[in-house]
Motif scaffolding. Structure first.
Motif, short mmCIF file in Angstrom:
data_model
loop_
_atom_site.label_atom_id
_atom_site.label_comp_id
_atom_site.label_asym_id
_atom_site.label_seq_id
_atom_site.Cartn_x
_atom_site.Cartn_y
_atom_site.Cartn_z
N ASN A 1 28.25 98.79 4.18
CA ASN A 1 26.41 99.19 4.88
C ASN A 1 26.96 99.71 6.21
O ASN A 1 25.69 101.53 6.09
N LEU A 2 27.73 100.06 6.51
CA LEU A 2 27.57 100.41 8.25
C LEU A 2 27.87 102.37 8.23
O LEU A 2 26.61 102.87 7.90
N THR B 1 31.41 95.51 1.57
CA THR B 1 29.75 95.56 1.24
C THR B 1 29.43 95.42 3.09
O THR B 1 28.83 96.42 3.40
N ASP B 2 29.71 94.93 4.19
CA ASP B 2 29.73 95.11 5.95
C ASP B 2 29.95 96.86 6.03
O ASP B 2 28.92 97.45 6.76
N TRP C 1 36.64 92.62 8.30
CA TRP C 1 34.52 92.75 7.58
C TRP C 1 35.06 92.81 6.58
O TRP C 1 35.96 93.36 5.85
N SER C 2 33.75 92.97 5.82
CA SER C 2 33.76 92.45 4.40
C SER C 2 33.44 93.97 3.77
O SER C 2 33.43 95.26 4.40
#
Length: 162
Positions: A142-143, A138-139, A135-136
Protein backbone atom coordinates in the motif's frame (compact mmCIF):
# COMPACT_ATOMS: atom_id res chain seq x y z
CA UNK A 1 -7.54 21.17 16.17
CA UNK A 2 -6.60 17.64 15.11
CA UNK A 3 -7.75 15.74 12.05
CA UNK A 4 -10.05 13.59 14.18
CA UNK A 5 -11.79 16.67 15.61
CA UNK A 6 -13.10 17.66 12.17
CA UNK A 7 -15.88 15.97 10.30
CA UNK A 8 -14.73 12.92 8.39
CA UNK A 9 -13.91 14.60 5.07
CA UNK A 10 -14.31 18.31 5.62
CA UNK A 11 -11.99 20.82 3.94
CA UNK A 12 -10.45 21.53 7.38
CA UNK A 13 -9.78 17.84 8.03
CA UNK A 14 -8.21 17.46 4.59
CA UNK A 15 -6.01 20.55 5.11
CA UNK A 16 -4.90 19.25 8.54
CA UNK A 17 -4.12 15.83 7.07
CA UNK A 18 -2.09 17.35 4.23
CA UNK A 19 -0.15 19.56 6.69
CA UNK A 20 0.63 16.49 8.82
CA UNK A 21 1.80 14.61 5.71
CA UNK A 22 3.93 17.58 4.68
CA UNK A 23 5.55 17.63 8.14
CA UNK A 24 6.37 13.92 7.87
CA UNK A 25 7.87 14.42 4.41
CA UNK A 26 10.00 17.22 5.90
CA UNK A 27 11.31 14.84 8.56
CA UNK A 28 11.99 12.16 5.96
CA UNK A 29 13.87 14.63 3.74
CA UNK A 30 15.98 15.74 6.71
CA UNK A 31 16.84 12.10 7.43
CA UNK A 32 17.78 11.47 3.78
CA UNK A 33 19.95 14.60 3.70
CA UNK A 34 21.82 13.36 6.76
CA UNK A 35 22.37 9.93 5.16
CA UNK A 36 23.56 11.52 1.89
CA UNK A 37 26.00 13.78 3.75
CA UNK A 38 27.39 10.85 5.75
CA UNK A 39 27.71 8.69 2.63
CA UNK A 40 29.42 11.49 0.70
CA UNK A 41 32.02 11.78 3.46
CA UNK A 42 32.56 8.03 3.45
CA UNK A 43 33.18 8.09 -0.31
CA UNK A 44 35.68 10.93 0.07
CA UNK A 45 36.07 13.24 3.08
CA UNK A 46 34.75 16.68 2.17
CA UNK A 47 32.77 15.46 -0.87
CA UNK A 48 29.71 17.66 -1.15
CA UNK A 49 26.25 16.05 -1.08
CA UNK A 50 25.51 17.42 -4.56
CA UNK A 51 28.57 15.68 -5.98
CA UNK A 52 27.52 12.50 -4.19
CA UNK A 53 24.06 12.70 -5.81
CA UNK A 54 25.71 13.05 -9.22
CA UNK A 55 27.98 10.11 -8.37
CA UNK A 56 25.04 7.89 -7.36
CA UNK A 57 23.06 8.96 -10.42
CA UNK A 58 25.97 7.94 -12.66
CA UNK A 59 26.05 4.61 -10.80
CA UNK A 60 22.30 4.11 -11.30
CA UNK A 61 22.46 5.01 -15.01
CA UNK A 62 25.67 3.00 -15.51
CA UNK A 63 26.74 5.15 -18.49
CA UNK A 64 25.42 8.68 -18.93
CA UNK A 65 26.33 12.02 -20.54
CA UNK A 66 26.72 15.30 -18.68
CA UNK A 67 23.72 16.67 -20.60
CA UNK A 68 21.51 13.80 -19.49
CA UNK A 69 22.73 14.19 -15.91
CA UNK A 70 21.93 17.92 -16.01
CA UNK A 71 18.43 17.28 -17.32
CA UNK A 72 17.73 14.43 -14.93
CA UNK A 73 18.91 16.37 -11.88
CA UNK A 74 17.49 19.74 -12.98
CA UNK A 75 20.91 21.35 -12.61
CA UNK A 76 22.98 23.75 -14.67
CA UNK A 77 25.28 21.89 -17.07
CA UNK A 78 28.29 23.95 -15.94
CA UNK A 79 27.68 23.06 -12.29
CA UNK A 80 27.34 19.38 -13.17
CA UNK A 81 30.54 19.56 -15.25
CA UNK A 82 32.48 20.99 -12.29
CA UNK A 83 31.28 18.20 -9.99
CA UNK A 84 32.03 15.60 -12.66
CA UNK A 85 35.61 16.94 -12.87
CA UNK A 86 35.93 16.65 -9.09
CA UNK A 87 34.69 13.04 -9.17
CA UNK A 88 37.05 12.29 -12.04
CA UNK A 89 40.01 13.89 -10.21
CA UNK A 90 39.22 11.64 -7.22
CA UNK A 91 39.38 8.60 -9.55
CA UNK A 92 35.72 7.71 -8.85
CA UNK A 93 34.41 8.09 -12.41
CA UNK A 94 35.86 7.97 -15.89
CA UNK A 95 34.76 9.27 -19.26
CA UNK A 96 34.78 7.50 -22.58
CA UNK A 97 33.79 8.51 -26.10
CA UNK A 98 30.07 8.31 -26.82
CA UNK A 99 29.79 6.02 -29.86
CA UNK A 100 26.46 7.60 -30.85
CA UNK A 101 27.74 11.21 -30.62
CA UNK A 102 31.40 12.02 -31.22
CA UNK A 103 30.99 15.45 -29.58
CA UNK A 104 30.10 14.06 -26.15
CA UNK A 105 31.35 11.45 -23.75
CA UNK A 106 29.86 8.89 -21.40
CA UNK A 107 30.51 8.84 -17.67
CA UNK A 108 30.73 5.69 -15.63
CA UNK A 109 32.09 4.59 -12.28
CA UNK A 110 35.63 3.28 -12.05
CA UNK A 111 36.32 0.11 -10.05
CA UNK A 112 37.48 2.42 -7.21
CA UNK A 113 34.21 4.35 -7.46
CA UNK A 114 32.18 1.15 -7.34
CA UNK A 115 34.09 -0.03 -4.26
CA UNK A 116 33.79 3.33 -2.48
CA UNK A 117 30.06 3.54 -3.18
CA UNK A 118 29.47 0.03 -1.84
CA UNK A 119 31.48 0.83 1.30
CA UNK A 120 29.64 4.13 1.81
CA UNK A 121 26.24 2.44 1.54
CA UNK A 122 27.16 -0.50 3.77
CA UNK A 123 25.94 1.08 7.05
CA UNK A 124 22.47 1.64 5.54
CA UNK A 125 22.23 -1.72 3.83
CA UNK A 126 19.31 -3.57 5.25
CA UNK A 127 18.09 -0.57 7.26
CA UNK A 128 14.83 -0.31 5.29
CA UNK A 129 14.41 -4.07 5.45
CA UNK A 130 14.91 -3.98 9.25
CA UNK A 131 12.59 -0.99 9.62
CA UNK A 132 9.83 -2.72 7.68
CA UNK A 133 10.48 -6.12 9.24
CA UNK A 134 7.26 -6.10 11.28
CA UNK A 135 5.12 -4.48 8.57
CA UNK A 136 2.71 -6.68 6.68
CA UNK A 137 3.32 -7.20 2.98
CA UNK A 138 -0.06 -5.51 2.43
CA UNK A 139 1.11 -2.36 4.26
CA UNK A 140 4.38 -2.29 2.30
CA UNK A 141 2.47 -2.75 -0.94
CA UNK A 142 0.00 0.00 0.00
CA UNK A 143 2.80 2.43 0.85
CA UNK A 144 4.52 1.65 -2.44
CA UNK A 145 1.28 2.09 -4.40
CA UNK A 146 0.42 5.36 -2.64
CA UNK A 147 3.92 6.84 -3.08
CA UNK A 148 3.83 5.91 -6.75
CA UNK A 149 0.43 7.58 -7.14
CA UNK A 150 1.63 10.70 -5.31
CA UNK A 151 4.80 10.92 -7.40
CA UNK A 152 2.87 10.34 -10.62
CA UNK A 153 0.14 12.83 -9.75
CA UNK A 154 -2.66 10.30 -10.09
CA UNK A 155 -5.44 9.19 -7.78
CA UNK A 156 -4.63 5.95 -5.92
CA UNK A 157 -6.43 3.02 -7.49
CA UNK A 158 -6.98 4.71 -10.84
CA UNK A 159 -5.97 2.77 -13.93
CA UNK A 160 -3.32 5.42 -14.74
CA UNK A 161 -1.23 4.35 -11.72
CA UNK A 162 -1.56 0.60 -12.26
Amino acid sequence: MSVTEHTADSPEARADAVRALEAEFGELITHFRRVITENANRVSPGLLPGAYKIFTTIARCERVTVSTLSERMLMDKGQVSRMVRELEDLGLIERSADPSDGRSFLLQLTPLGTDRLAAARLPQEGMLLRTLEDWSLTDIGNLTRLLHALGSGVTPGSTASD
